[in-house]
Motif scaffolding. Sequence first.
Motif, short mmCIF file in Angstrom:
data_model
loop_
_atom_site.label_atom_id
_atom_site.label_comp_id
_atom_site.label_asym_id
_atom_site.label_seq_id
_atom_site.Cartn_x
_atom_site.Cartn_y
_atom_site.Cartn_z
N TYR A 3 0.83 -1.20 0.00
CA TYR A 3 0.00 0.00 0.00
C TYR A 3 0.87 1.25 0.00
N PHE A 59 0.48 4.33 -2.65
CA PHE A 59 0.02 5.62 -2.13
C PHE A 59 1.10 6.20 -1.21
N ASP A 114 0.15 8.92 1.50
CA ASP A 114 -0.85 8.63 2.53
C ASP A 114 -0.13 8.29 3.83
N LEU A 162 -2.34 7.14 7.72
CA LEU A 162 -3.08 5.92 7.99
C LEU A 162 -2.33 5.02 8.97
N VAL A 172 -3.27 -0.50 7.87
CA VAL A 172 -3.58 -0.21 6.46
C VAL A 172 -2.33 -0.31 5.61
N THR A 173 -1.25 0.27 6.06
CA THR A 173 -0.03 0.30 5.25
C THR A 173 0.60 -1.08 5.09
N TYR A 192 -7.85 -2.19 -3.54
CA TYR A 192 -7.04 -2.00 -2.33
C TYR A 192 -7.97 -1.90 -1.12
N TYR A 200 -9.12 0.04 2.41
CA TYR A 200 -9.12 1.40 2.96
C TYR A 200 -10.25 1.48 4.00
N ASN A 248 -13.53 2.45 5.88
CA ASN A 248 -14.79 3.10 5.52
C ASN A 248 -15.12 4.17 6.56
N LEU A 269 -11.73 -1.66 7.68
CA LEU A 269 -11.12 -1.88 6.38
C LEU A 269 -12.10 -2.54 5.42
N GLY A 306 -11.41 6.89 -5.09
CA GLY A 306 -11.71 5.55 -4.66
C GLY A 306 -13.20 5.34 -4.41
#
Length: 205
Positions: free
Chosen positions: A42, A46, A49, A52, A56-57, A72, A74, A76, A81, A96
């Motif tokens: 990720y 990105f 970003d 995060l 996430v990463t 991917y 992300y 909500n 996720l 997205g």
Amino acid sequence: QTGINMLHATEKVVFIDSFVVDKDKFLSAYKLGKESGTLMPYSEAFPNDNELSAEVTRTTVYVNELGDKMYYAYPNEGGILKLFTRSKLKDEWSEGEIVRGLDNRVEEQAFPFVLSDGVTLYYAAQGGESIGGYDIFVTRYNADTKTFLRPENIGFPFNSPANDYLYAVDELNQIGWFVTDRNQPVDKGCVYLFIPTVTRDVYDY
């Protein structure tokens, strides 16, 4: 109980190799041909970003062979996720959008991979239909409704009470991968290589 119910449908799979790797470097064991698209961390997809969470990463991003479709994970609006997608138009990625058909499911989703047919989506989820941690699920896109169908847990031996994720297949070279942390130290994962089959052959329960 969910696992017990899955026993009768345990798939026969030929595994050809395995690699124990650092959890943050497991993608190094995936050797996809260009026809199967691209997998990347990720943070590589990105790089800007930075706000995060590490959760996430640590996830992965899938981009198709043409380079114009991306999937991917992300958070909500509730911070859970979910799978999102973007399309490239005139060399620019769209905003997205949450993947329709999976958006209302009560589960955490990550690690997407789409077969070269552009229809079959594999991803990992942890929730009520997993047997522990992340499990691998499969769903297919319905062009008539423009949404994905109800996903199915792919069962044993790919899934276990541990975390199992990032199922990917190179259809041209007939080889597949997935990673699991079953029987591994906290910072390690084991990537298994297997031979994918067209039809699901199960053991005689």
